[in-house]
Motif scaffolding. Structure first.
Motif, short mmCIF file in Angstrom:
data_model
loop_
_atom_site.label_atom_id
_atom_site.label_comp_id
_atom_site.label_asym_id
_atom_site.label_seq_id
_atom_site.Cartn_x
_atom_site.Cartn_y
_atom_site.Cartn_z
N SER A 146 37.45 -18.47 -29.96
CA SER A 146 38.34 -17.36 -30.34
C SER A 146 39.44 -17.82 -31.31
O SER A 146 40.11 -16.98 -31.91
CB SER A 146 38.95 -16.69 -29.11
N HIS A 147 39.63 -19.12 -31.46
CA HIS A 147 40.62 -19.61 -32.43
C HIS A 147 39.96 -20.33 -33.60
O HIS A 147 40.57 -21.19 -34.23
CB HIS A 147 41.64 -20.52 -31.73
N LYS A 148 38.72 -19.96 -33.86
CA LYS A 148 38.00 -20.56 -34.98
C LYS A 148 38.78 -20.35 -36.27
O LYS A 148 39.32 -19.28 -36.50
CB LYS A 148 36.63 -19.90 -35.10
N GLY A 149 38.83 -21.38 -37.08
CA GLY A 149 39.50 -21.23 -38.37
C GLY A 149 40.99 -21.54 -38.32
O GLY A 149 41.67 -21.47 -39.33
N GLU A 150 41.51 -21.82 -37.13
CA GLU A 150 42.92 -22.24 -37.04
C GLU A 150 42.97 -23.43 -36.08
O GLU A 150 42.17 -23.52 -35.15
CB GLU A 150 43.80 -21.09 -36.52
N PRO A 151 43.90 -24.36 -36.32
CA PRO A 151 43.94 -25.53 -35.44
C PRO A 151 44.40 -25.13 -34.04
O PRO A 151 45.31 -24.32 -33.88
CB PRO A 151 44.97 -26.45 -36.12
N LEU A 152 43.73 -25.69 -33.04
CA LEU A 152 44.12 -25.44 -31.66
C LEU A 152 45.34 -26.31 -31.35
O LEU A 152 45.31 -27.52 -31.54
CB LEU A 152 42.93 -25.83 -30.76
N THR A 153 46.42 -25.68 -30.91
CA THR A 153 47.63 -26.46 -30.59
C THR A 153 47.76 -26.60 -29.08
O THR A 153 47.12 -25.86 -28.33
CB THR A 153 48.89 -25.76 -31.11
N GLU A 154 48.61 -27.52 -28.66
CA GLU A 154 48.83 -27.72 -27.22
C GLU A 154 49.34 -26.42 -26.60
O GLU A 154 48.93 -26.05 -25.49
CB GLU A 154 49.82 -28.86 -26.98
N GLY A 155 50.23 -25.73 -27.30
CA GLY A 155 50.79 -24.48 -26.77
C GLY A 155 49.71 -23.45 -26.53
O GLY A 155 49.69 -22.77 -25.49
N VAL A 156 48.80 -23.31 -27.49
CA VAL A 156 47.71 -22.35 -27.35
C VAL A 156 46.82 -22.73 -26.17
O VAL A 156 46.45 -21.90 -25.34
CB VAL A 156 46.88 -22.26 -28.65
#
Lengths: 264, 155
Positions: free
Chosen positions: B115-125
């Motif tokens: 669901s977060h394809k195309g954006e970097p996964l952050t610790e917060g997410v």
């Protein structure tokens, strides 16, 4: 869970006919409240009518000055909708704060609003934005919809088809979450609408309600300072193991202030 | 009543009672016991599976609701004996102690990467998206580390 007859109608009229013909039927939307309720045997319906195949209840459409969302639209889809994010970002934000990702995959707008859980998020936005609740028979104004603890203006067998949210000039929703359930201990939606400033509270009372003293104060001056003079009464607010009525009254003031701060 | 499910790519026609939960079909009828039941009150997330790619709690869904849909369980994640990069990351980063929550954690992790394809996964997410999954051993830190590493390996 006790057994029941399961139905998956394809049309609204079929769903209504099954409901009227059954002894004690219940509509199943996303099931994120209903299934746990059935498992605990808090409810023992004779018939469960799954609304997932009704095309009339699906989809998000932009109409003149309003975003119209089908009752079976999942929280995750409202949160991710580019139209909702563009036109009513507060509503997309609210949908993304309901429960957890798994709940948001299945839980629906219509299910949440029809259930009128005192701690649900959506009722605050429905009331603050002055939404219109469409059923097959009529259109119900948000102000007339939430009538009590788990009680609404819906008649037995009547279902929500879609909800029309007028696009506000600006709006924000802030909630103090129960850290385990993510339900609102208190949540406040502040909206600057074509019909004036509207402030709606969820989580604090038996059902979502408007905080008219805050609306009056913010109409004179849309500032956090304007709210400082409003005393939130704890009368009629809920006391449970999570919070006393007095603490909820305090939280309502804090969440309202945060919402206004987010908008200026 | 009869339902049809496509589970990990295989089609099944299954006879159920209307009240049967999806998790019970998976565990009891298809013997896919990797999907666990931790709380049975729809809170802990260890029963997480994917329906059409979306994470759901299989204990909070009737099997009848899944009729005609594609279900992926933890058994459908590895390729034969080769662990999926997310599974390998959990092993590499010691993201489990007792391991009971792990199948649900991995299914949720895979859904959040998708669901977060195309954006970097952050610790917060990652921490926010893990709100529906409980671990009572690790304190979550190694799980978050593993998911970030797994997401990187999948990119």
């Amino acid at each position: 869970m006790h057994n029941f007859n399961y139905h998956r109608p394809k049309t609204l009229s079929e769903a209504r006919a099954i409901f009227s013909g059954a002894e004690d039927a219940v509509y199943l939307a996303g099931g994120q409240t209903l299934i746990p309720t059935l498992k605990q045997r808090l409810r023992q319906p004779s018939d469960v009518i799954d609304l997932s195949q009704l095309a009339e209840l699906r989809g998000i459409a932009v109409e003149k000055d309003a975003v119209v969302i089908g009752a079976m639209t999942r929280h995750a889809d409202v949160a991710a909708s580019t139209d909702v994010r563009r036109l009513i970002p507060a509503l997309a934000h609210l949908a993304g704060e309901v429960g957890d990702p798994q709940v948001r995959s299945l839980g629906t707008l219509g299910g949440s609003v029809a259930n009128s859980d005192p701690a649900a998020d959506y009722p605050a936005a429905v009331l603050a934005l002055g939404a219109a609740i469409h059923t097959p028979e009529r259109i119900i104004a948000a102000d007339d919809f939430f009538t009590g603890l788990f009680e609404t203006a819906l008649e037995p067998g009547e279902m929500i088809v879609k909800i029309s949210f007028p696009v506000p000039k600006r709006a924000a929703y802030m909630k103090f979450r129960n850290p385990a359930s993510r339900y609102a201990v208190a949540g406040v939606c502040v909206a600057d609408t074509a019909k004036g400033i509207r402030v709606a509270v969820t989580g604090a009372g038996p059902n979502a309600f408007r905080q008219t003293e805050m609306e009056t104060a913010l109409s004179k001056s849309f500032t956090p300072e304007a709210l400082a003079g409003v005393i939130v009464s704890s009368e009629d607010l809920n006391t449970d193991l999570h919070a006393t009525a007095a603490y909820r009254a305090h939280l309502v003031a804090v969440m309202a202030r945060r919402a206004v701060e987010a908008l200026i | 009543m009869k339902i049809s499910l496509i589970v990990n790519g295989t089609a099944h026609t299954i006879e159920i009672e209307p009240r049967t939960l999806l998790v019970d079909v998976l565990r009891e009828q298809l013997r896919l016991t990797g999907t666990h039941v931790g709380c049975d009150t729809s809170q802990c997330g260890t029963c997480t599976v994917h329906i059409a790619g979306k994470p759901v709690k299989a204990c909070a869904m009737l099997a009848a609701q899944a009729d005609g849909q594609a279900v992926t369980t933890i058994e459908g994640v590895a390729k034969g004996d080769v662990l999926h990069p997310m599974q390998a990351a959990f092993r590499e980063h010691h993201a489990l102690q007792c391991g009971f929550c792990t199948p649900g954690m991995i299914m949720t992790a895979l859904a959040m990467v998708e669901s977060h394809k195309g954006e970097p996964l952050t610790e917060g997410v990652v921490r926010k998206e893990l709100e529906g999954n409980f671990c009572r051993c690790t304190g979550y830190q190694p799980i978050v580390t593993a998911i970030l590493a797994g997401a990187k390996a999948m990119a």
